[in-house]
Design an enzyme around this catalytic site. Structure first.
Site, mmCIF file in Angstrom:
data_model
loop_
_atom_site.group_PDB
_atom_site.id
_atom_site.type_symbol
_atom_site.label_atom_id
_atom_site.label_comp_id
_atom_site.label_asym_id
_atom_site.label_seq_id
_atom_site.Cartn_x
_atom_site.Cartn_y
_atom_site.Cartn_z
ATOM 1 N N HIS A 7 -33.699 51.612 10.266
ATOM 2 C CA HIS A 7 -33.272 51.778 8.876
ATOM 3 C C HIS A 7 -31.757 51.972 8.791
ATOM 4 C CE1 HIS A 7 -32.999 54.517 5.196
ATOM 5 N NE2 HIS A 7 -33.469 53.395 4.718
ATOM 6 N N HIS A 49 -24.857 51.112 1.709
ATOM 7 C CA HIS A 49 -25.986 51.584 0.905
ATOM 8 C C HIS A 49 -25.620 51.948 -0.529
ATOM 9 C CE1 HIS A 49 -28.822 54.576 -0.698
ATOM 10 N NE2 HIS A 49 -29.735 53.855 -0.071
#
Ligand code: G3P
Ligand code: MG
Length: 242
Positions: A7, A49
């Protein structure tokens, strides 16, 4: 067998969404990586992100307000206080250069939930075509309109709807749009949700799975991809449960 995806790269031990974190994920035995993409002021697809650079770099401000040249001066590993050297925000192209010859799958998350970044789908598609990675990517987003926009221009790719909500009949909803994968927060995978997703033929790719007991539980539930911050731990537990 269940697949092990890192991730934001190996983000449990290295600066998230940097080339270093992706290299370390490969070394740790990940089958693939999940990463987040946004657009710069000059239209470059970058891996980060948040919509701003405040949390993950030593700079401040919105990604979309910087050109890539300006953005590349900020250190995306500053929270490691110089221990890992300088690591810039990578472009998707640089990431593709890293993995292009490897047996490695990429889950590209389109961060189109806050800024729609109109046109990002086409830019990502063009890069996938250039690097001939059509069979080694999964495109996902919390913005399901964005997923369907990209699916329309690139029907040959695999797609997933992301969700962190307790949706009823998520499998029927996802399948009704011709989308192959469902990407839920792992806590939402209660048995009846798993059952409904499988009845609808969905691949279940779940996040963010970091603890041994959760990894084991989800292996037992026969999910397809475990997306977690510690690909070394996930690898170990998958190997022990073969
Ligand atoms: O794609 C899975 C996961 O990354 C979704 O949430 O906030 O970590 O991008 P987030
Ligand atoms: Mg993500």
């Amino acid at each position: 067998m269940v697949k092990n995806f890192a991730h934001r790269g190996f983000s449990g031990k290295f600066p998230e969404n940097t080339l270093l974190a992706f290299e370390k994920a490969i070394e740790a035995g990940a089958d693939g990586a999940e990463l987040d993409v946004q657009l710069t002021k000059d239209g470059e697809v970058v891996i980060i992100h948040d919509e701003t650079i405040d949390r993950t770099t030593n700079g401040k401000g919105y990604v979309v307000n910087y050109t890539y040249e300006e953005l590349s001066k900020f250190d995306a590993s500053y929270i490691y206080t110089g221990k890992l050297g300088f690591n810039k925000i990578p472009t998707l192209r640089e990431y593709f250069e890293l993995i292009k010859n490897l047996d490695f799958i990429t889950n590209i998350e389109l961060k189109t939930g806050i800024n729609e970044y109109l046109g990002i789908e086409e830019k990502v598609h063009n890069l996938i075509k250039e690097y001939k990675l059509e069979k080694r990517v999964i495109i996902s987003s919390f913005n399901h309109f964005s997923v369907l926009r990209m699916k329309k221009i690139a029907p040959e790719l695999k797609y997933g709807f992301l969700s962190e909500d307790w949706i009823i009949n998520a499998g029927a909803y996802t399948a009704s749009h011709g989308v192959e994968c469902y990407h839920p927060r792992f806590n939402n995978l209660i048995p009846e949700v798993v059952k409904e997703l499988k009845e609808n033929g969905l691949e279940i790719n779940t996040w963010t799975v970091n603890k041994e007991e959760d990894i084991k539980d989800l292996i037992n539930k026969k999910v397809d991809i475990l997306i977690g911050n510690f690909p070394d731990l996930t690898r170990k537990i998958i190997n022990e449960n073969k």
